[in-house]
Enzyme design. Structure first.
Site, PDB file in Angstrom:
ATOM      1  N   HIS A 186       0.856  -1.294   0.153  1.00  0.00           N
ATOM      2  CA  HIS A 186      -0.001  -0.116  -0.023  1.00  0.00           C
ATOM      3  C   HIS A 186       0.911   1.250  -0.042  1.00  0.00           C
ATOM      4  O   HIS A 186       1.847   1.538   0.812  1.00  0.00           O
ATOM      5  CB  HIS A 186      -0.886   0.082   1.111  1.00  0.00           C
ATOM      6  CG  HIS A 186      -1.766   1.152   1.138  1.00  0.00           C
ATOM      7  ND1 HIS A 186      -2.837   1.392   0.398  1.00  0.00           N
ATOM      8  CD2 HIS A 186      -1.859   2.361   2.130  1.00  0.00           C
ATOM      9  CE1 HIS A 186      -3.415   2.782   0.523  1.00  0.00           C
ATOM     10  NE2 HIS A 186      -2.896   3.114   1.626  1.00  0.00           N
ATOM     11  N   SER A 187       0.492   2.091  -0.963  1.00  0.00           N
ATOM     12  CA  SER A 187       1.280   3.532  -0.831  1.00  0.00           C
ATOM     13  C   SER A 187       2.903   3.271  -1.356  1.00  0.00           C
ATOM     14  O   SER A 187       3.185   2.591  -2.208  1.00  0.00           O
ATOM     15  CB  SER A 187       0.888   4.338   0.372  1.00  0.00           C
ATOM     16  OG  SER A 187       1.190   5.608   0.121  1.00  0.00           O
ATOM     17  N   MET A 188       3.737   3.918  -0.370  1.00  0.00           N
ATOM     18  CA  MET A 188       5.049   3.518  -0.451  1.00  0.00           C
ATOM     19  C   MET A 188       5.171   1.685  -0.705  1.00  0.00           C
ATOM     20  O   MET A 188       6.271   1.595  -1.393  1.00  0.00           O
ATOM     21  CB  MET A 188       5.869   4.127   0.535  1.00  0.00           C
ATOM     22  CG  MET A 188       7.239   3.816   0.468  1.00  0.00           C
ATOM     23  SD  MET A 188       8.192   4.418   2.181  1.00  0.00           S
ATOM     24  CE  MET A 188       8.032   2.796   2.889  1.00  0.00           C
ATOM     25  N   SER A 239      -1.555  -1.043  -3.895  1.00  0.00           N
ATOM     26  CA  SER A 239      -2.596  -0.242  -3.590  1.00  0.00           C
ATOM     27  C   SER A 239      -2.325   1.032  -3.277  1.00  0.00           C
ATOM     28  O   SER A 239      -1.309   1.375  -2.556  1.00  0.00           O
ATOM     29  CB  SER A 239      -3.351  -1.207  -2.119  1.00  0.00           C
ATOM     30  OG  SER A 239      -4.017  -0.032  -1.406  1.00  0.00           O
TER      31      SER A 239
END
Length: 261
Positions: free
Chosen positions: A95-97, A123
């Site tokens: 997720h994200s990073m 994500s």
């Protein structure tokens, strides 16, 4: 002095160990995040899937270790740690990073162990070729915390606690440094399916930035859009878990249909 195995295992948290799981899901946290973020995911996927949640240096029980400030350094540590789990079919979820880290680790894994990765789920992260000039890591502490509040991924009460803030800021700044200075290096497309999960009101990922991930696999590509912002997966946990279960089954079925396990 810790041996190499112990050092590698500092990266991995197994909340619900299982020797009988059908697949192992490696979860990559967001900037400032920790392995415990994925404890509920692990509980919901067990026992059919075992979750290995990654713990980056500089947070929680690794607080005494210096946080890493480059994607390459993080991927080096993660790839090394996963060697202790060789032989098991893997799915990456970032997720994200964590999406960037999952993608770069997937590239490394496919080069070293072709066929071991069943699928990659990214994500809340735009594609590697979608570049934005972001300088959050250069902001002062107040600016950095304001950005975190804006994304609504951390309990506001925690951000009002000076002791907690003092504890999390170094890792948070290091993570933003790593991901904002990341530069994509072109190379072969992944051979595994690549799915993108995104929130329809996420300011960090436009539709075109999500679609750009299609260029990074020569296998199946899909986008799932959920209602919510950058941390839609907390707001829509039931739907996300249901989607993930469905996609894990699809990854396994795709592998069987190709006669490779």
């Amino acid at each position: 002095m810790a041996d190499s195995h112990e050092l590698r295992q500092r990266w991995i948290r197994r909340f619900h160990p299982s020797q009988d799981s059908e697949v192992t899901v490696v979860c990559f946290p967001h900037a400032g995040g920790s392995a415990s973020y994925f404890l509920p995911v692990s509980a919901r996927l067990a026992p059919r899937a075992e979750v290995l949640a990654l713990q980056y240096p500089g947070r929680q029980d690794r607080r005494s270790e210096p946080a890493l400030t480059s994607v390459d350094a993080l991927v080096d540590g993660i790839t090394d740690a996963l060697r202790d789990h060789a032989g098991r079919p893997l799915v990456f979820f970032g997720h994200s990073m964590g999406g960037t880290l999952a993608y770069e680790t997937a590239r490394r894994l496919e080069a070293e162990s072709p066929g071991r990765l069943l699928g990659l789920v990214v994500s809340g992260r735009r594609s590697p070729g979608s570049v934005r000039e972001e300088k959050v890591h250069l902001m002062d502490d107040a600016g950095l915390l304001a950005q975190i509040r804006k994304l609504q991924g951390t309990d506001a009460a925690l951000l009002d606690d000076e002791d907690v803030v003092r504890m999390i800021l170094p890792a948070l700044r290091a993570d933003y440094t790593a991901v904002e200075q990341y530069v994509y290096r072109p190379g072969p497309e992944l051979s595994c399916p690549l799915y993108v999960y995104t929130g329809d009101a996420d300011p960090q990922v436009r539709e075109d930035e999500a679609k750009g991930w299609a260029e990074h696999t020569r296998a199946d590509f899909r986008i799932r859009t959920f209602t919510g912002g950058h941390f839609y997966l907390a707001e829509r946990s039931e739907q996300v878990i249901a989607a993930l279960r469905e996609d894990l089954a699809g990854f396994r079925e795709a592998r069987r249909s190709h006669g490779t396990g």
